[in-house]
Design an enzyme around this catalytic site. Sequence first.
Site, PDB file in Angstrom:
ATOM      1  N   ASP A  67       0.819  -1.218   0.000  1.00 48.52           N
ATOM      2  CA  ASP A  67       0.000   0.000   0.000  1.00 48.52           C
ATOM      3  C   ASP A  67       0.851   1.264   0.000  1.00 48.52           C
ATOM      4  O   ASP A  67       2.056   1.219   0.256  1.00 48.52           O
ATOM      5  CB  ASP A  67      -0.962  -0.007   1.200  1.00 48.52           C
ATOM      6  CG  ASP A  67      -0.346  -0.580   2.473  1.00 48.52           C
ATOM      7  OD1 ASP A  67       0.893  -0.594   2.583  1.00 48.52           O
ATOM      8  OD2 ASP A  67      -1.100  -0.999   3.352  1.00 48.52           O
ATOM      9  N   ASN A 135      -7.564  -3.555  14.463  1.00 45.73           N
ATOM     10  CA  ASN A 135      -8.947  -3.929  14.148  1.00 45.73           C
ATOM     11  C   ASN A 135      -8.994  -5.094  13.148  1.00 45.73           C
ATOM     12  O   ASN A 135     -10.021  -5.373  12.557  1.00 45.73           O
ATOM     13  CB  ASN A 135      -9.709  -2.728  13.588  1.00 45.73           C
ATOM     14  CG  ASN A 135      -9.074  -2.178  12.313  1.00 45.73           C
ATOM     15  OD1 ASN A 135      -8.106  -2.746  11.809  1.00 45.73           O
ATOM     16  ND2 ASN A 135      -9.611  -1.097  11.799  1.00 45.73           N
ATOM     17  N   HIS A 137      -7.210  -5.279  10.361  1.00 49.84           N
ATOM     18  CA  HIS A 137      -6.985  -4.955   8.948  1.00 49.84           C
ATOM     19  C   HIS A 137      -5.696  -5.577   8.430  1.00 49.84           C
ATOM     20  O   HIS A 137      -4.762  -5.839   9.192  1.00 49.84           O
ATOM     21  CB  HIS A 137      -7.045  -3.441   8.679  1.00 49.84           C
ATOM     22  CG  HIS A 137      -5.899  -2.634   9.187  1.00 49.84           C
ATOM     23  ND1 HIS A 137      -6.062  -1.495   9.952  1.00 49.84           N
ATOM     24  CD2 HIS A 137      -4.549  -2.757   9.035  1.00 49.84           C
ATOM     25  CE1 HIS A 137      -4.886  -0.971  10.238  1.00 49.84           C
ATOM     26  NE2 HIS A 137      -3.945  -1.718   9.696  1.00 49.84           N
ATOM     27  N   GLU A 142      -9.719  -2.278   5.523  1.00 46.01           N
ATOM     28  CA  GLU A 142     -10.346  -2.098   6.832  1.00 46.01           C
ATOM     29  C   GLU A 142     -11.544  -3.050   6.963  1.00 46.01           C
ATOM     30  O   GLU A 142     -11.971  -3.643   5.974  1.00 46.01           O
ATOM     31  CB  GLU A 142     -10.820  -0.638   6.958  1.00 46.01           C
ATOM     32  CG  GLU A 142      -9.709   0.392   6.837  1.00 46.01           C
ATOM     33  CD  GLU A 142      -8.861   0.558   8.114  1.00 46.01           C
ATOM     34  OE1 GLU A 142      -8.934  -0.313   9.000  1.00 46.01           O
ATOM     35  OE2 GLU A 142      -8.120   1.550   8.193  1.00 46.01           O
TER      36      GLU A 142
HETATM   37  C1  F6R Z   1       1.571  -1.703   6.146  1.00 43.79           C
HETATM   38  C2  F6R Z   1       0.193  -2.175   6.235  1.00 43.79           C
HETATM   39  C3  F6R Z   1      -0.587  -2.180   7.509  1.00 43.79           C
HETATM   40  C4  F6R Z   1       0.231  -2.581   8.733  1.00 43.79           C
HETATM   41  C5  F6R Z   1      -0.648  -2.614   9.982  1.00 43.79           C
HETATM   42  C6  F6R Z   1       0.176  -2.892  11.230  1.00 43.79           C
HETATM   43  O1  F6R Z   1       2.055  -1.786   4.820  1.00 43.79           O
HETATM   44  O2  F6R Z   1      -0.334  -2.556   5.243  1.00 43.79           O
HETATM   45  O3  F6R Z   1      -1.669  -3.064   7.376  1.00 43.79           O
HETATM   46  O4  F6R Z   1       0.811  -3.831   8.515  1.00 43.79           O
HETATM   47  O5  F6R Z   1      -1.311  -1.394  10.133  1.00 43.79           O
HETATM   48  O6  F6R Z   1       1.041  -1.817  11.444  1.00 43.79           O
HETATM   49  P1  F6R Z   1       2.223  -1.878  12.503  1.00 43.79           P
HETATM   50  O7  F6R Z   1       3.179  -2.904  12.027  1.00 43.79           O
HETATM   51  O8  F6R Z   1       2.844  -0.506  12.461  1.00 43.79           O
HETATM   52  O9  F6R Z   1       1.610  -2.208  13.804  1.00 43.79           O
END
Ligand code: F6R
Length: 240
Positions: A67, A135, A137, A142
């Site tokens: 992303d 959550n 995701h 989401e």
């Molecule tokens: C990052 C991504 C997000 C993260 C998720 C966890 O490319 O796609 O889904 O993997 O938000 O983030 P952290 O690792 O910062 O807790």
Amino acid sequence: MKLIKTKDGEEMSAKAFHVIKDIVKSNPYAVLGLATGTTPLGLYRCIIEDYKENGTSYQHIRTVNLDEYQGLPKSHPQSYAYFMRENLFRYLDIEESNTYIENGTAQNEAEECARYNKLLSEMPRDIQLLGLGRNGHIAFNEPFTPFGSKTHVVDLTENTIKDNARLFDDISEVPRKAFTMGIKQIMHAKQILILASGVNKADAVYKTVCGEVTEEVPASVLQLHPNCILIADSEAASKL
Ligand code: F6R
């Protein structure tokens, strides 16, 4: 889903590194799906150390990221393109032209999504690395994103914006939208490696592993993948 519990985040990263290294060693032309965020940083440090010590080559490896924030150019320090360069690519012998990510500044959203969808279908991933949102995701998919979704632009939820604000000077600077690979495309990777560290991920880990497979918890779809490994440290796995 295969579950590996580790004592801490360091051991989680070391175990994840071995999974990635096995792939790179057995196929120097492998395609790696990569993620940003805090969770994979330890893994990226292991990859860099190993490159320095053992010279494991990434010259022919291609990478494709999950992303990118909409509106941020590659040169913006909070863009995910910048993150990947600063935390991994610049230390390896990987060709920049072999590293793919959505173009956050694309003027035409639909065209950019179509370009990325085409790229993903032409470059089957040997593995897709994922972090886990509180959550549930995965990437920026989401809760209630359809399991059949492909690359699309999302409005980030308030919680995700708050979680990501720590990396910006002020919460008002966090972009409100992002391009993300869809759930269908995540599931197309031959193998999935999802990492979770810390007690704030415990609920999401529990629902991912033991909960119902539901669009309300995007990561629960991983129960349906034939080759998925979840590596969770003791805090993240504390509700299992
Ligand atoms: C990052 C991504 C997000 C993260 C998720 C966890 O490319 O796609 O889904 O993997 O938000 O983030 P952290 O690792 O910062 O807790």
